[in-house]
Design an enzyme around this catalytic site. Structure first.
Site, PDB file in Angstrom:
ATOM      1  N   ASP A  98     -31.787  -3.575 -31.321  1.00 42.89           N
ATOM      2  CA  ASP A  98     -31.391  -2.391 -30.383  1.00 42.89           C
ATOM      3  C   ASP A  98     -31.935  -1.419 -31.253  1.00 42.89           C
ATOM      4  O   ASP A  98     -32.373  -1.127 -32.860  1.00 42.89           O
ATOM      5  CB  ASP A  98     -30.030  -2.074 -31.438  1.00 42.89           C
ATOM      6  CG  ASP A  98     -29.256  -1.773 -30.189  1.00 42.89           C
ATOM      7  OD1 ASP A  98     -29.130  -0.753 -30.015  1.00 42.89           O
ATOM      8  OD2 ASP A  98     -27.811  -2.130 -29.598  1.00 42.89           O
ATOM      9  N   ASP A 195     -30.638   3.241 -27.256  1.00 36.17           N
ATOM     10  CA  ASP A 195     -29.370   3.803 -27.605  1.00 36.17           C
ATOM     11  C   ASP A 195     -29.272   4.500 -26.618  1.00 36.17           C
ATOM     12  O   ASP A 195     -29.905   5.767 -27.184  1.00 36.17           O
ATOM     13  CB  ASP A 195     -29.426   3.368 -28.837  1.00 36.17           C
ATOM     14  CG  ASP A 195     -26.870   3.435 -28.629  1.00 36.17           C
ATOM     15  OD1 ASP A 195     -26.614   2.336 -28.666  1.00 36.17           O
ATOM     16  OD2 ASP A 195     -27.221   4.436 -29.874  1.00 36.17           O
ATOM     17  N   GLU A 250     -30.324   2.632 -22.442  1.00 33.25           N
ATOM     18  CA  GLU A 250     -29.361   2.269 -22.115  1.00 33.25           C
ATOM     19  C   GLU A 250     -29.457   3.788 -21.402  1.00 33.25           C
ATOM     20  O   GLU A 250     -29.656   5.377 -22.299  1.00 33.25           O
ATOM     21  CB  GLU A 250     -28.568   2.584 -23.910  1.00 33.25           C
ATOM     22  CG  GLU A 250     -26.513   2.157 -22.947  1.00 33.25           C
ATOM     23  CD  GLU A 250     -25.923   2.407 -23.912  1.00 33.25           C
ATOM     24  OE1 GLU A 250     -24.707   2.342 -23.893  1.00 33.25           O
ATOM     25  OE2 GLU A 250     -26.347   3.286 -24.601  1.00 33.25           O
ATOM     26  N   HIS A 323     -20.780  -4.850 -24.947  1.00 34.40           N
ATOM     27  CA  HIS A 323     -20.028  -4.923 -25.950  1.00 34.40           C
ATOM     28  C   HIS A 323     -19.232  -3.369 -26.546  1.00 34.40           C
ATOM     29  O   HIS A 323     -18.438  -3.577 -26.796  1.00 34.40           O
ATOM     30  CB  HIS A 323     -20.513  -4.286 -27.391  1.00 34.40           C
ATOM     31  CG  HIS A 323     -22.048  -3.127 -27.434  1.00 34.40           C
ATOM     32  ND1 HIS A 323     -22.474  -3.074 -26.352  1.00 34.40           N
ATOM     33  CD2 HIS A 323     -21.476  -1.960 -27.807  1.00 34.40           C
ATOM     34  CE1 HIS A 323     -23.248  -2.120 -27.179  1.00 34.40           C
ATOM     35  NE2 HIS A 323     -23.037  -1.407 -27.885  1.00 34.40           N
ATOM     36  N   ASP A 324     -19.431  -2.392 -24.725  1.00 30.60           N
ATOM     37  CA  ASP A 324     -18.226  -1.024 -25.009  1.00 30.60           C
ATOM     38  C   ASP A 324     -17.712  -1.134 -23.725  1.00 30.60           C
ATOM     39  O   ASP A 324     -17.316   0.020 -22.977  1.00 30.60           O
ATOM     40  CB  ASP A 324     -19.626  -0.083 -24.352  1.00 30.60           C
ATOM     41  CG  ASP A 324     -21.031   0.389 -25.640  1.00 30.60           C
ATOM     42  OD1 ASP A 324     -20.415   0.112 -26.781  1.00 30.60           O
ATOM     43  OD2 ASP A 324     -21.542   0.314 -25.565  1.00 30.60           O
TER      44      ASP A 324
HETATM   45  O1  ISL Z   1     -19.434   3.541 -23.588  1.00 30.55           O
HETATM   46  C1  ISL Z   1     -19.366   5.210 -23.404  1.00 30.55           C
HETATM   47  C2  ISL Z   1     -18.570   5.889 -23.858  1.00 30.55           C
HETATM   48  O2  ISL Z   1     -17.226   5.822 -24.280  1.00 30.55           O
HETATM   49  C3  ISL Z   1     -20.797   5.479 -22.117  1.00 30.55           C
HETATM   50  O3  ISL Z   1     -20.267   6.221 -21.672  1.00 30.55           O
HETATM   51  C4  ISL Z   1     -21.627   5.642 -23.535  1.00 30.55           C
HETATM   52  O4  ISL Z   1     -22.917   4.403 -22.719  1.00 30.55           O
HETATM   53  C5  ISL Z   1     -21.641   5.709 -25.225  1.00 30.55           C
HETATM   54  O5  ISL Z   1     -20.856   5.772 -25.117  1.00 30.55           O
HETATM   55  C6  ISL Z   1     -22.956   5.213 -25.691  1.00 30.55           C
HETATM   56  O6  ISL Z   1     -22.737   3.765 -25.910  1.00 30.55           O
HETATM   57  C7  ISL Z   1     -24.226   3.793 -27.071  1.00 30.55           C
HETATM   58  O7  ISL Z   1     -23.981   4.970 -28.075  1.00 30.55           O
HETATM   59  C8  ISL Z   1     -23.057   4.882 -28.838  1.00 30.55           C
HETATM   60  C9  ISL Z   1     -22.215   3.376 -29.306  1.00 30.55           C
HETATM   61  O8  ISL Z   1     -20.691   3.595 -29.968  1.00 30.55           O
HETATM   62  C10 ISL Z   1     -22.439   2.364 -28.413  1.00 30.55           C
HETATM   63  O9  ISL Z   1     -22.039   0.565 -28.880  1.00 30.55           O
HETATM   64  C11 ISL Z   1     -23.682   2.298 -27.949  1.00 30.55           C
HETATM   65  O10 ISL Z   1     -23.689   1.150 -27.298  1.00 30.55           O
HETATM   66  C12 ISL Z   1     -23.616   5.993 -30.454  1.00 30.55           C
HETATM   67  O11 ISL Z   1     -24.315   4.560 -30.685  1.00 30.55           O
END
Ligand code: ISL
Ligand code: CA
Length: 547
Positions: A98, A195, A250, A323-324
């Site tokens: 990542d 990311d 992403e 994971h989000d």
């Molecule tokens: O989950 C989201 C917003 O609540 C998405 O819109 C967005 O893609 C995400 O927040 C971005 O994700 C990535 O960057 C973040 C991290 O917290 C996430 O886990 C990661 O996948 C900040 O680095």
């Protein structure tokens, strides 16, 4: 369509903190991943993507990095990393790291220096303003500009306060990033998942934005900035080009029409992006915790639109959860009576749309969302910030708790359920860092490995079919009966074959299948033990080959 290994590969995402704990401290680690490499090779995936494993104070579970060239102490050390990488390669798999370079941790020494004031050599590593640009919302609640008393100015953080955004306008920052990438590439890693990469180039006139339309802000203000593609091309030239590696960006905030600017083959930027349309279908205007209904027509529309927009020029990576987001079977399927059937149906979809599939850990054993009893059981800062904010504003906390159960990121972050022993065999500690889903006695890896027609073996079979029939990878795609509210049907074809996919996204029995008479086709795989030609039963999915 150019043929390459990363189009034919299948990604498996590991969230290391929740994958497997090897030393009994309740936190997953590299030792745990090493223990499970045979399991992953047996499943048949090709490319492991690890959520961040770098040194981090874990405000956002590793997405806040304080040292990009060291392993998080809780996860292990560099020697273990090398052992893990070798183990992955020995088994014929590859490793994708990542890359989190839109922001660092505020505990990174760059930021510690930067804060010291305008004359510090690291000042321009971050983004400082004497006057605060108005109304910029952060992803995790509150404003995206934070006053720093030590330096007397405001800094930008699109995510948490502890994730200050790096200043990509500064060539020194870019060189630092490329050098760090080469450090990992020289160790032999096979690629990066990047990311929030569309956010790295900022709009320097700092427009005032309409706080109430977050998706619009993301697309028009935070993503797709003016120098983005220049930066990505430079990164390709200076860091990636000499290595045979792959990249997935992403890409929240990237509409289909802009897709090929990122992944168009001639652009020499990224190999693939994760596109997001489907991830926001069940969010209301208030965002993640503003519950809304999604419908299959819109869901199908997202994949169709991306397929059409990219044509033969660009490539995506397909994901249905990570994971989000909530667990795929709980969100798009039915995690009650039809958990097995719908998990298998979604596996077919994931592995047969055009794009490189990304399987999130636990999907192969049918893991579901979790409803932890108390807010104190939650760990995700987005969830906890939303709670604090709602409490301050006197909002309905019961309603929010429901929304957290349905949409919160911790749904996907509970420990992998390895067996039915204490703590699901994830750890020997009394308490893992986050609670195990109480459904582990029924849903766990040992159980699916012991059952020949389980979700696990269904994935395994699909992964083999994908290797056998490259039409599933490269073939053209056409939606059939796109307006059908319950059926997702499509055709994939090229000179080597023609396949029909029928997925019933409902409990309704469907009796009319569009396309050629199924009796005249060869059944390749289905999620029921038998086929009743004319009927598609609840959550039934079948794949046919035209002979
Ligand atoms: O989950 C989201 C917003 O609540 C998405 O819109 C967005 O893609 C995400 O927040 C971005 O994700 C990535 O960057 C973040 C991290 O917290 C996430 O886990 C990661 O996948 C900040 O680095
Ligand atoms: Ca551990």
């Amino acid at each position: 369509m150019t043929k390459t290994w990363w189009k034919e590969a299948v990604i498996y995402q590991i969230y290391p903190r929740s994958f497997k704990d090897s030393n009994g401290d309740g936190i997953g680690d590299l030792g745990g991943i090493i223990e499970k490499l045979d399991y992953l090779a047996d499943l048949g995936v090709d490319l492991l993507w690890l959520s961040p494993i770098y040194q981090s104070p874990n405000d956002d579970n590793g997405y806040d990095i304080s040292d990009y060239q060291d392993i998080m102490t809780e996860f292990g050390n560099m020697a273990q990393f090398e052992e893990m990488l070798e183990g992955i390669h020995q088994r014929g798999m590859k490793l994708m790291m990542d890359l989190v370079v839109n922001h660092s941790s505020d505990e990174h020494h760059w930021f510690q220096e930067s804060r010291k004031g305008p004359d510090n050599p690291y000042r321009d590593y971050y983004i400082w303003r004497k006057e605060k640009p108005e109304r910029w919302p952060s992803f995790f609640g509150g404003e995206a500009w934070e006053y720093d008393a030590l330096s007397g100015e405001y800094y930008l953080h699109l995510f948490s306060k502890k994730q200050p955004d790096l200043n990509w306008e500064n060539p020194k920052v870019r060189e630092e990033v490329y050098e760090m990438m080469r450090f990992w590439l020289d160790k032999g890693v096979d690629g990066f998942r990047m990311d929030v990469i569309p956010f790295i180039s900022k709009r320097l006139h700092w427009p005032e934005v309409d706080w109430n339309d977050f998706p619009k802000i993301v697309e028009e203000v935070y993503a797709n900035g003016p120098r983005l593609h220049e930066f990505l091309q430079e990164m390709k030239r200076k860091a990636l080009a000499p290595y045979d590696v792959t990249t997935v960006g992403e890409a929240p905030g990237v509409p289909p029409a802009l897709g090929n600017l990122y992944v168009g083959e001639s652009r020499k930027e990224l190999d693939m992006i994760f596109h997001f349309g489907h991830m926001f279908l069940d969010w209301g205007p208030g965002g993640r915790f503003d519950l809304a209904d999604w419908d299959l027509k819109a869901f199908k529309g997202v994949f169709n639109e991306w397929y059409t927009a990219l044509g033969e020029e660009g490539w995506v990576s397909i994901f249905l959860d990570n994971h989000d987001f909530p667990r795929l079977v709980s969100r798009w399927g039915n995690d009650g009576d039809y958990r097995e059937e719908s998990a298998k149906l979604l596996a077919i979809l994931l592995l047969s749309l055009r794009g490189t599939p990304s399987i999130y850990q636990g999907s192969e054993i049918g893991m579901t969302n979790v409803a932890l009893p108390s807010i104190d059981d939650y760990r995700d800062l987005e969830t906890l910030n939303a709670w604090t904010e709602a409490k301050e504003k006197g909002e309905d906390l019961d309603q929010l708790f429901l929304a957290i159960h349905q949409q919160g990121r911790d749904n996907a972050r509970t420990p992998i359920q390895w067996d039915d022993s204490a703590q699901a065999g994830f750890t020997t500690a009394k308490e893992p860092w986050i609670k195990v889903n109480p459904n582990y006695p029924a849903i766990n890896a040992a159980a699916v490995l012991a059952k020949p027609d389980s979700i696990f073996y269904f994935y395994q079979k699909l992964l083999r079919l994908r290797k056998q029939y490259l039409t599933w990878v490269y073939g053209e795609y056409e939606m059939i009966d796109g307006n059908h509210p319950e059926l997702y049907a499509y055709r994939r074809w090229d000179e080597d074959g023609e396949f029909y996919f029928y997925l019933n996204f409902s409990e309704t029995e469907l009796t009319e299948l569009p396309g050629p008479p199924v009796e005249e086709m060869e059944l390749i795989i289905g999620n029921y033990p038998d086929q009743e030609y004319a009927h598609l039963r609840a959550w039934e999915a079948r794949v046919y080959r035209r002979v």
